[in-house]
Design a protein around this motif. Sequence first.
Motif, PDB file in Angstrom:
ATOM      1  N   GLU A  33      -7.516  14.255   0.718  1.00  0.00           N
ATOM      2  CA  GLU A  33      -6.638  14.421   1.879  1.00  0.00           C
ATOM      3  C   GLU A  33      -6.052  13.084   2.319  1.00  0.00           C
ATOM      4  OE1 GLU A  33      -6.989  15.446   6.665  1.00  0.00           O
ATOM      5  OE2 GLU A  33      -8.606  16.064   5.320  1.00  0.00           O
ATOM      6  N   THR A  34      -6.896  12.072   2.423  1.00  0.00           N
ATOM      7  CA  THR A  34      -6.406  10.782   2.906  1.00  0.00           C
ATOM      8  C   THR A  34      -5.482  10.110   1.900  1.00  0.00           C
ATOM      9  OG1 THR A  34      -8.481   9.757   2.116  1.00  0.00           O
ATOM     10  CG2 THR A  34      -8.362  10.368   4.456  1.00  0.00           C
ATOM     11  N   LEU A  35      -5.687  10.355   0.601  1.00  0.00           N
ATOM     12  CA  LEU A  35      -4.772   9.780  -0.386  1.00  0.00           C
ATOM     13  C   LEU A  35      -3.418  10.478  -0.335  1.00  0.00           C
ATOM     14  CD1 LEU A  35      -4.157   7.815  -2.634  1.00  0.00           C
ATOM     15  CD2 LEU A  35      -5.202   9.411  -4.272  1.00  0.00           C
ATOM     16  N   ILE A  36      -3.411  11.793  -0.228  1.00  0.00           N
ATOM     17  CA  ILE A  36      -2.141  12.513  -0.099  1.00  0.00           C
ATOM     18  C   ILE A  36      -1.376  12.009   1.128  1.00  0.00           C
ATOM     19  CG2 ILE A  36      -1.076  14.764   0.331  1.00  0.00           C
ATOM     20  CD1 ILE A  36      -3.367  16.032  -1.258  1.00  0.00           C
ATOM     21  N   LYS A  37      -2.088  11.823   2.233  1.00  0.00           N
ATOM     22  CA  LYS A  37      -1.432  11.340   3.453  1.00  0.00           C
ATOM     23  C   LYS A  37      -0.942   9.908   3.286  1.00  0.00           C
ATOM     24  CE  LYS A  37      -3.799  14.396   6.722  1.00  0.00           C
ATOM     25  NZ  LYS A  37      -4.820  14.517   7.792  1.00  0.00           N
ATOM     26  N   ALA A  38      -1.752   9.061   2.666  1.00  0.00           N
ATOM     27  CA  ALA A  38      -1.338   7.676   2.464  1.00  0.00           C
ATOM     28  C   ALA A  38      -0.112   7.573   1.559  1.00  0.00           C
ATOM     29  CB  ALA A  38      -2.497   6.863   1.873  1.00  0.00           C
ATOM     30  N   MET A  39       0.029   8.515   0.642  1.00  0.00           N
ATOM     31  CA  MET A  39       1.194   8.540  -0.247  1.00  0.00           C
ATOM     32  C   MET A  39       2.428   9.122   0.436  1.00  0.00           C
ATOM     33  SD  MET A  39       0.220   7.342  -3.268  1.00  0.00           S
ATOM     34  CE  MET A  39       1.393   7.984  -4.448  1.00  0.00           C
ATOM     35  N   GLY A  40       2.257   9.646   1.659  1.00  0.00           N
ATOM     36  CA  GLY A  40       3.372  10.243   2.373  1.00  0.00           C
ATOM     37  C   GLY A  40       3.748  11.626   1.869  1.00  0.00           C
ATOM     38  N   LEU A  41       2.789  12.322   1.251  1.00  0.00           N
ATOM     39  CA  LEU A  41       3.055  13.617   0.630  1.00  0.00           C
ATOM     40  C   LEU A  41       2.500  14.795   1.424  1.00  0.00           C
ATOM     41  CD1 LEU A  41       2.145  12.659  -3.066  1.00  0.00           C
ATOM     42  CD2 LEU A  41       4.413  12.700  -2.017  1.00  0.00           C
ATOM     43  N   TRP A  42       1.743  14.502   2.477  1.00  0.00           N
ATOM     44  CA  TRP A  42       1.122  15.591   3.244  1.00  0.00           C
ATOM     45  C   TRP A  42       2.205  16.425   3.920  1.00  0.00           C
ATOM     46  CZ3 TRP A  42      -3.809  17.072   2.915  1.00  0.00           C
ATOM     47  CH2 TRP A  42      -4.311  17.981   3.871  1.00  0.00           C
ATOM     48  N   PRO A  43       2.081  17.757   3.870  1.00  0.00           N
ATOM     49  CA  PRO A  43       3.122  18.590   4.484  1.00  0.00           C
ATOM     50  C   PRO A  43       3.165  18.413   5.994  1.00  0.00           C
ATOM     51  CG  PRO A  43       1.237  19.924   3.859  1.00  0.00           C
ATOM     52  CD  PRO A  43       1.000  18.563   3.281  1.00  0.00           C
ATOM     53  N   CYS A 323       5.621  11.262  -6.702  1.00  0.00           N
ATOM     54  CA  CYS A 323       4.389  10.524  -6.427  1.00  0.00           C
ATOM     55  C   CYS A 323       4.565   9.095  -6.929  1.00  0.00           C
ATOM     56  CB  CYS A 323       3.207  11.202  -7.134  1.00  0.00           C
ATOM     57  SG  CYS A 323       1.601  10.570  -6.644  1.00  0.00           S
ATOM     58  N   LEU A 324       4.527   8.137  -6.036  1.00  0.00           N
ATOM     59  CA  LEU A 324       4.718   6.741  -6.414  1.00  0.00           C
ATOM     60  C   LEU A 324       3.580   6.271  -7.323  1.00  0.00           C
ATOM     61  CD1 LEU A 324       5.982   5.300  -3.012  1.00  0.00           C
ATOM     62  CD2 LEU A 324       7.334   5.955  -5.025  1.00  0.00           C
ATOM     63  N   PRO A 325       3.824   5.302  -8.185  1.00  0.00           N
ATOM     64  CA  PRO A 325       2.825   4.919  -9.189  1.00  0.00           C
ATOM     65  C   PRO A 325       1.644   4.110  -8.656  1.00  0.00           C
ATOM     66  CG  PRO A 325       4.792   3.551  -9.405  1.00  0.00           C
ATOM     67  CD  PRO A 325       5.114   4.619  -8.402  1.00  0.00           C
ATOM     68  N   VAL A 326       1.806   3.499  -7.487  1.00  0.00           N
ATOM     69  CA  VAL A 326       0.773   2.593  -6.968  1.00  0.00           C
ATOM     70  C   VAL A 326      -0.063   3.308  -5.912  1.00  0.00           C
ATOM     71  CG1 VAL A 326       0.362   0.400  -5.784  1.00  0.00           C
ATOM     72  CG2 VAL A 326       2.252   0.603  -7.425  1.00  0.00           C
ATOM     73  N   VAL A 327      -1.378   3.164  -6.005  1.00  0.00           N
ATOM     74  CA  VAL A 327      -2.265   3.693  -4.963  1.00  0.00           C
ATOM     75  C   VAL A 327      -2.063   2.839  -3.704  1.00  0.00           C
ATOM     76  CG1 VAL A 327      -4.669   4.063  -4.285  1.00  0.00           C
ATOM     77  CG2 VAL A 327      -3.952   4.525  -6.643  1.00  0.00           C
ATOM     78  N   PRO A 328      -1.798   3.457  -2.571  1.00  0.00           N
ATOM     79  CA  PRO A 328      -1.503   2.677  -1.357  1.00  0.00           C
ATOM     80  C   PRO A 328      -2.645   1.736  -0.980  1.00  0.00           C
ATOM     81  CG  PRO A 328      -0.865   4.963  -1.052  1.00  0.00           C
ATOM     82  CD  PRO A 328      -1.624   4.901  -2.351  1.00  0.00           C
ATOM     83  N   ALA A 329      -2.262   0.530  -0.572  1.00  0.00           N
ATOM     84  CA  ALA A 329      -3.258  -0.463  -0.166  1.00  0.00           C
ATOM     85  C   ALA A 329      -4.080   0.039   1.021  1.00  0.00           C
ATOM     86  CB  ALA A 329      -2.569  -1.779   0.177  1.00  0.00           C
ATOM     87  N   SER A 330      -3.457   0.813   1.894  1.00  0.00           N
ATOM     88  CA  SER A 330      -4.176   1.313   3.065  1.00  0.00           C
ATOM     89  C   SER A 330      -5.339   2.220   2.659  1.00  0.00           C
ATOM     90  CB  SER A 330      -3.213   2.071   3.985  1.00  0.00           C
ATOM     91  OG  SER A 330      -2.638   3.187   3.307  1.00  0.00           O
TER      92      SER A 330
END
Length: 387
Positions: A33-43, A323-330
């Motif tokens: 959940e937190t990775l989807i949100k960090a990627m800006g993909l959460w609905p 989906c961007l290629p880099v895992v967000p630093a946050s």
Amino acid sequence: MGGRSLLIHSRHFQRYQLSDEHPFNPLRLELTETLIKAMGLWPEKALEARGATFEELVLFHSPAYVNAVFSLGEKGECSLGPEAWGLGTEDNPVFPRMGQAAALLVGASIQGAELILAGNAEHVLNYAGGLHHAHREQASGFCVFNDIVLAIKKFCQAGWRVVYIDTDAHHGDGVQWAFYDNPQVLTISLHETGRYLFPGTGKITELGQGAGYGYSINLPLEPFSDTASMLECFQLLLPPLLEAFKPDVIVSQHGCDTHYLDPLTHLHGDMHLLRAYAELIHGYAHQYSGGRWLALGGGGYDIWRVVPRAWTLLWATLSHQLCLPVVPASWLEQWQGGAPVPLPAMMMDPEDMVKPIPRQQEIREKNLANAQRVLQNAYPIIAGIIG
């Protein structure tokens, strides 16, 4: 059909915690959940999951079993012995409020089926679902209730033809046996051979019985099978089977324990495999089932490096997002302090991450020969019945 992609979620999913040290760790859901949100993909609005009712649960499970699950969960312990309902074992310990926690996972998958049936969604994801081992009166393989069977039964009640695709490293036995004599459901499972891995089933010769003969498809894969081999077999089998069966909907289980980092299995896949499975099934849904697709989670026991990335990629594919290629630093900063391993900085694995083993070509040839055998056995049967 509106073309919408929906995600079903609940913060209470994490109450399905078999024990503190159990490998089926619900933390994987929060990490995802937190990775989807960090990627800006959460609905903008994920749909809140609801619990399955007793009446819904007994569409597959026996009333006695359902009552036992809720009763034992209220006690928080099993005094009946491991032979009773498959509960109280190392794999399936009794835990507090077990019935409510398990029913919530089921309810979310049923809810997904209802949304698709009503035309309110085209693609739906419940990554907390995918509990494919539970049987009518027995917990098995970390699974108390079988959300997949109950979601498929919703489609069957509406007269829909269902293709079930299982890419978990473990055979989807609970779903197979539930529909073993039912020609309305075509079950397809690609999994590590049961010679070495739980549940020990999923042989090529398990083809169904009675009216369902020919509607159970299994490809047992050799240990250490790599991404190229697994995708080769998948792409050989799926199109002709789907073309012959003509499903109204695809239900898929996306266990990510086919990754070589998984501690419980022996396959040598990578993140490219897991993304390709999602993309291929997405394409098959639009080609063969009018876009109707219910996607579910499943196994996956490297909860830090594999599961969050795999299911984030699944959601991005299902929801038509980049989906961007880099895992967000946050996200890395949020979780690295508690992780027992270094977290990956990229969403995809490096091309040379999985080292080939000496027998790789032999394994690929054996898998391909088995896939061709499966196709020879199963496709003519299905095409003959349908045609």
